[in-house]
Design a protein around this motif. Structure first.
Motif, PDB file in Angstrom:
ATOM      1  N   PHE A 330       0.872  -1.047   0.089  1.00 29.94           N
ATOM      2  CA  PHE A 330      -0.146   0.092   0.127  1.00 29.94           C
ATOM      3  C   PHE A 330       1.007   1.163  -0.144  1.00 29.94           C
ATOM      4  N   ALA A 331       1.906   1.424   0.962  1.00 25.61           N
ATOM      5  CA  ALA A 331       2.639   2.508   0.971  1.00 25.61           C
ATOM      6  C   ALA A 331       3.649   2.663  -0.173  1.00 25.61           C
ATOM      7  N   LEU A 332       4.041   1.655  -0.848  1.00 23.45           N
ATOM      8  CA  LEU A 332       4.772   1.771  -2.293  1.00 23.45           C
ATOM      9  C   LEU A 332       3.912   2.333  -3.429  1.00 23.45           C
ATOM     10  N   ASN A 333       2.704   1.581  -3.345  1.00 22.44           N
ATOM     11  CA  ASN A 333       1.834   2.051  -4.511  1.00 22.44           C
ATOM     12  C   ASN A 333       1.497   3.486  -4.181  1.00 22.44           C
ATOM     13  N   ARG A 334       1.173   3.727  -3.010  1.00 28.61           N
ATOM     14  CA  ARG A 334       0.733   5.329  -2.777  1.00 28.61           C
ATOM     15  C   ARG A 334       1.900   6.235  -3.101  1.00 28.61           C
ATOM     16  N   SER A 335       3.056   5.787  -3.071  1.00 25.97           N
ATOM     17  CA  SER A 335       4.144   6.583  -3.235  1.00 25.97           C
ATOM     18  C   SER A 335       4.698   6.795  -4.747  1.00 25.97           C
ATOM     19  N   ASP A 336       3.862   5.988  -5.671  1.00 25.55           N
ATOM     20  CA  ASP A 336       4.037   6.438  -7.124  1.00 25.55           C
ATOM     21  C   ASP A 336       3.920   7.582  -7.768  1.00 25.55           C
ATOM     22  N   GLY A 337       5.081   8.217  -8.291  1.00 32.11           N
ATOM     23  CA  GLY A 337       4.858   9.424  -8.837  1.00 32.11           C
ATOM     24  C   GLY A 337       5.065  10.671  -7.720  1.00 32.11           C
ATOM     25  N   LYS A 338       5.539  10.078  -6.654  1.00 37.70           N
ATOM     26  CA  LYS A 338       5.754  11.340  -5.368  1.00 37.70           C
ATOM     27  C   LYS A 338       7.224  10.842  -5.085  1.00 37.70           C
ATOM     28  N   LYS A 339       7.684  11.543  -3.912  1.00 39.45           N
ATOM     29  CA  LYS A 339       8.961  11.535  -3.397  1.00 39.45           C
ATOM     30  C   LYS A 339       8.952   9.975  -2.707  1.00 39.45           C
ATOM     31  N   ARG A 340       9.586   9.063  -3.191  1.00 35.26           N
ATOM     32  CA  ARG A 340       9.603   7.832  -2.475  1.00 35.26           C
ATOM     33  C   ARG A 340      10.161   7.577  -1.385  1.00 35.26           C
ATOM     34  N   GLY A 341      11.261   8.324  -1.460  1.00 38.14           N
ATOM     35  CA  GLY A 341      12.359   8.332  -0.177  1.00 38.14           C
ATOM     36  C   GLY A 341      11.477   8.711   1.154  1.00 38.14           C
ATOM     37  N   SER A 342      10.866  10.001   0.991  1.00 39.81           N
ATOM     38  CA  SER A 342       9.995  10.559   1.848  1.00 39.81           C
ATOM     39  C   SER A 342       8.640   9.565   2.522  1.00 39.81           C
ATOM     40  N   TYR A 343       7.995   8.804   1.427  1.00 40.40           N
ATOM     41  CA  TYR A 343       6.822   8.090   1.741  1.00 40.40           C
ATOM     42  C   TYR A 343       7.388   6.829   2.623  1.00 40.40           C
ATOM     43  N   MET A 344       8.739   6.244   2.034  1.00 39.22           N
ATOM     44  CA  MET A 344       8.887   4.980   2.731  1.00 39.22           C
ATOM     45  C   MET A 344       9.815   5.183   4.071  1.00 39.22           C
ATOM     46  N   ALA A 345      10.080   6.548   4.038  1.00 40.00           N
ATOM     47  CA  ALA A 345      10.670   6.754   5.425  1.00 40.00           C
ATOM     48  C   ALA A 345       9.832   6.906   6.579  1.00 40.00           C
ATOM     49  N   LEU A 346       8.655   7.671   6.082  1.00 36.38           N
ATOM     50  CA  LEU A 346       7.585   7.652   6.994  1.00 36.38           C
ATOM     51  C   LEU A 346       6.954   6.195   7.300  1.00 36.38           C
ATOM     52  N   TYR A 347       6.782   5.598   6.575  1.00 34.33           N
ATOM     53  CA  TYR A 347       6.634   4.082   6.702  1.00 34.33           C
ATOM     54  C   TYR A 347       7.352   3.520   7.628  1.00 34.33           C
ATOM     55  N   SER A 348       8.768   3.531   7.653  1.00 34.74           N
ATOM     56  CA  SER A 348       9.569   3.073   8.373  1.00 34.74           C
ATOM     57  C   SER A 348       9.525   3.751   9.794  1.00 34.74           C
TER      58      SER A 348
END
Length: 406
Positions: A330-348
């Motif tokens: 869900f987190a990876l798909n939500r980050s499509d087209g955006k700053k992936r580092g930012s999204y996955m950092a927040l998930y972590s």
């Protein structure tokens, strides 16, 4: 039996070679992290700290994890996942070895904070690497393969770690952690190169939007914080319950924790392949995983029979097998087209925040109210998480219908 084997084998097909290499590197790294499951026992038995002191020391574990996850996201967006993972593995190999030497409260707090800061730089980077090296339709299974590597290492690690403690004490665990981190870092530099990343689809335009401005994603993150708070009890306070209430020794605790990783190794990939073919959303599966995790705490309170510990471990394992891959997807798909580092950092960071409050709160609850009250509290928090995830489902439906989300 032949059809069953073909089905199991088929669940691994279609994944890129780079994902397999990343899984091997992760396996070697994770197989050596034997200190973490035994940290609470090490601090109480070997260093003589009280439960309250252990709770505060583990708070620094969480603070380091938050710092590392945030820093990992920034570094991933700045220098890429490849360099970020290499820095984390090689530097943390030295810090794990040094962690065995501090003896008093504050040096241990500082040591654990530094180790977790550097080690958890790896987490956002590996999530971005999964996205970079996998096709969108294979992301959930790619995540599952990495988790499979983690849990294969974890199934062997605690069992071997318990044996090492029984024969030669805790010191050997720190050396093994350091050596395996270094080996994983050297393999990463040798085998995995960022030029092998899969190209982004042409219709995706990377925007400047960060995770903090995505309201729906923030609801998801809050739910994951609570879910993480519940789940980590199995690797901090639960080993104390095994030892103090059911009189299990370190080797027996290691075998019980190892059952978690072994069960995931055998069944998670075919289970995810099966669930992917069903007409349910990722959030629905995360709800199911959270509910099973909560029930695992509830059943332990129902009887003093030692076999219930195995039942509880199997329930939390199935909950983990369902909840984590689909939440990650869900987190990876939500980050499509955006700053992936930012999204996955927040998930972590969601799970790092769980470490800050989860270990300490769990220790304090046990110290003041006992194990039974603590396990009922975890079940109640699981129900609260399910409610938040149902809210998330409603917000996602409004978004897909084009309604404004406030």
């Amino acid at each position: 039996m032949k059809n069953l084997f073909k089905s199991y084998y088929g669940s691994f097909q279609g994944l890129r070679k780079e994902i397999w290499l990343l899984a091997v590197i992760t396996l070697i790294n994770r197989a050596g992290t034997m200190v973490i499951p035994f940290l609470s026992l090490y601090l109480t038995k070997s260093r003589g700290f009280t439960l309250e002191e252990v709770g505060w020391i583990l708070t620094f574990f969480g603070l380091g994890s938050v710092t590392g996850s945030w820093l990992g996201g920034r570094l991933t967006d700045l220098i890429g996942h490849y360099k970020t993972m290499a820095i984390s593995l090689i530097v943390s190999s030295v810090l794990f070895v040094l962690l065995q030497f501090p003896e008093s409260f504050w040096p241990i707090c500082l040591g654990i904070y530094l180790v977790m800061t550097v080690a958890d730089i790896f987490r956002p980077a590996v999530f971005v690497a999964i996205s970079a090296y996998s096709k969108p339709e294979n992301r959930t299974r790619s995540v599952t393969l990495i988790r499979l590597a983690i849990n294969l290492g974890f199934s062997a690690g605690p069992a071997v770690g318990g044996l090492i403690i029984a024969t030669s004490g805790y010191s050997g665990l720190f050396w093994i952690d350091g050596i395996t981190c270094l080996a994983a870092g050297l393999l990463l530099l040798r085998l995995l190169h960022p030029k092998r990343s899969a190209p982004e689809p042409e219709d995706i335009v990377v925007q400047a939007k960060s995770a903090m401005t995505d309201g729906i994603y923030m609801v998801f993150i809050v739910a994951m914080m609570i879910f993480g708070f519940i789940f980590i009890q199995y690797f901090s306070t639960m080993p104390l319950y095994y030892a103090e209430v059911h009189d299990l020794n370190e080797f027996e605790i290691g075998l019980l924790l190892g059952l978690n990783g072994l069960f995931i190794f055998l069944f998670e990939m075919p289970l995810i392949k099966f669930l992917e073919n069903k007409n349910f959303s990722a959030t629905a599966y995360v709800i199911l995983g959270t509910l099973l995790t909560g029930i695992s705490f509830l059943v332990i309170n129902l009887t003093g029979w030692v076999g219930i510990l195995v039942v509880g471990m199997l329930l939390v394992t199935i909950g983990e097998m369902i909840g984590f891959p689909f939440s990650n997807s869900f987190a990876l798909n939500r980050s499509d087209g955006k700053k992936r580092g930012s999204y996955m950092a927040l998930y972590s960071i969601a799970f790092s925040v769980s470490h800050i409050f989860g270990h300490n709160t769990g220790m304090q609850l046990i110290d003041n109210f006992g194990f039974k009250f603590t396990w009922y509290t975890m079940f109640a928090l699981a129900i609260l998480t399910c409610v938040l995830l149902f809210v998330l489902k409603g917000l996602l439906k409004k978004e897909s219908d084009g309604a404004p989300i406030h």
